[in-house]
Design an enzyme around this catalytic site. Structure first.
Site, PDB file in Angstrom:
ATOM      1  N   CYS A  36      33.412   2.759  -0.751  1.00  0.00           N
ATOM      2  CA  CYS A  36      32.136   2.887  -1.449  1.00  0.00           C
ATOM      3  C   CYS A  36      31.045   2.211  -0.636  1.00  0.00           C
ATOM      4  O   CYS A  36      31.253   1.110  -0.127  1.00  0.00           O
ATOM      5  CB  CYS A  36      32.244   2.244  -2.838  1.00  0.00           C
ATOM      6  SG  CYS A  36      30.745   2.378  -3.829  1.00  0.00           S
ATOM      7  N   HIS A  73      34.236   9.696  -8.690  1.00  0.00           N
ATOM      8  CA  HIS A  73      33.782   8.406  -8.154  1.00  0.00           C
ATOM      9  C   HIS A  73      32.299   8.200  -8.469  1.00  0.00           C
ATOM     10  O   HIS A  73      31.899   7.133  -8.953  1.00  0.00           O
ATOM     11  CB  HIS A  73      34.030   8.392  -6.642  1.00  0.00           C
ATOM     12  CG  HIS A  73      33.552   7.163  -5.951  1.00  0.00           C
ATOM     13  ND1 HIS A  73      34.414   6.209  -5.455  1.00  0.00           N
ATOM     14  CD2 HIS A  73      32.301   6.729  -5.635  1.00  0.00           C
ATOM     15  CE1 HIS A  73      33.714   5.233  -4.879  1.00  0.00           C
ATOM     16  NE2 HIS A  73      32.431   5.537  -4.966  1.00  0.00           N
ATOM     17  N   GLU A  74      31.497   9.220  -8.216  1.00  0.00           N
ATOM     18  CA  GLU A  74      30.051   9.105  -8.449  1.00  0.00           C
ATOM     19  C   GLU A  74      29.734   9.066  -9.944  1.00  0.00           C
ATOM     20  O   GLU A  74      28.831   8.328 -10.364  1.00  0.00           O
ATOM     21  CB  GLU A  74      29.293  10.242  -7.756  1.00  0.00           C
ATOM     22  CG  GLU A  74      29.483  10.331  -6.249  1.00  0.00           C
ATOM     23  CD  GLU A  74      29.221   9.043  -5.480  1.00  0.00           C
ATOM     24  OE1 GLU A  74      28.443   8.186  -5.953  1.00  0.00           O
ATOM     25  OE2 GLU A  74      29.814   8.875  -4.396  1.00  0.00           O
ATOM     26  N   HIS A 116      29.891   5.646 -11.206  1.00  0.00           N
ATOM     27  CA  HIS A 116      28.678   4.859 -10.936  1.00  0.00           C
ATOM     28  C   HIS A 116      27.651   5.039 -12.053  1.00  0.00           C
ATOM     29  O   HIS A 116      26.979   4.079 -12.443  1.00  0.00           O
ATOM     30  CB  HIS A 116      28.036   5.262  -9.602  1.00  0.00           C
ATOM     31  CG  HIS A 116      28.646   4.614  -8.411  1.00  0.00           C
ATOM     32  ND1 HIS A 116      28.658   3.251  -8.225  1.00  0.00           N
ATOM     33  CD2 HIS A 116      29.262   5.142  -7.317  1.00  0.00           C
ATOM     34  CE1 HIS A 116      29.250   2.964  -7.076  1.00  0.00           C
ATOM     35  NE2 HIS A 116      29.635   4.100  -6.505  1.00  0.00           N
TER      36      HIS A 116
END
Length: 184
Positions: free
Chosen positions: A101, A143-144, A147
């Site tokens: 990341c 993954h995003e 966030h």
């Protein structure tokens, strides 16, 4: 003109906040943020970046899969802005894969993710898209999306043994296997 943005790192409280829905997708601020995020992710050799990583609390990220020194076997795709994204459905199959990341420099983790997902998002053009994503691109999306919900990949790692430094990862995983996706 696109501006290179600073990526915030682990410990910054913005990375722990849930992002806010984007209401004015076609507005100048969001359109500039998209352009700036694309430049920033390319410059950092990343394959994705979310607005919170540049201290913006918008539900927006870029998926920009392509081969890079960090992910040499990543599939090639045009950088795609995904606004107010969500997962509609997912496969039963979960696979572990190595992730890094831009906001957690120097660390890699073996992270379990769904192998296939059906997603919905608004594009930069303001249109609603529905797509099936698989493999590495599905991993980037998840993954995003984390966030946007205030999580970094470290929250998904199952064991401390599933972590290693970027240097060790490059030496042991990339060079040994010739790829990015050593799965268990």
């Amino acid at each position: 003109m696109a501006e290179l943005l600073s990526v915030i790192e682990l410990g910054n409280p913005i990375l722990q906040q849930r992002s806010h829905p984007v209401m004015d997708v076609r507005g100048d601020r969001i359109q500039k943020l998209i352009t700036d995020l694309i430049l920033t992710v390319r410059n950092a050799n990343g394959v994705g970046i979310a607005a919170p990583q540049v201290a913006q609390t918008d539900r927006l990220f870029i998926v920009a899969s392509r081969p890079t020194p960090r992910y040499p076997d990543a599939p090639e795709m045009e950088p795609t802005a995904m606004i107010n994204p969500r997962i509609l459905a997912h496969s039963d199959e979960v696979a572990k894969g190595w992730e890094g990341c831009l906001s957690v420099p120097g660390i890699r983790g073996l992270v379990p993710r769904y192998e296939a997902i059906e997603v919905e998002y608004t594009g930069q053009d303001g249109k609603l898209y529905r797509k099936e994503l698989n493999g590495f691109v599905a991993r980037i999306f998840q993954h995003e999306l984390d966030h946007l919900d205030g999580l970094v990949f470290l929250a998904r790692v199952e064991s401390i043994q599933d972590l290693m430094s970027e240097k060790e990862y490059q030496e042991r995983i990339v060079q040994a296997n010739g790829n990015f996706s050593s799965k268990e």
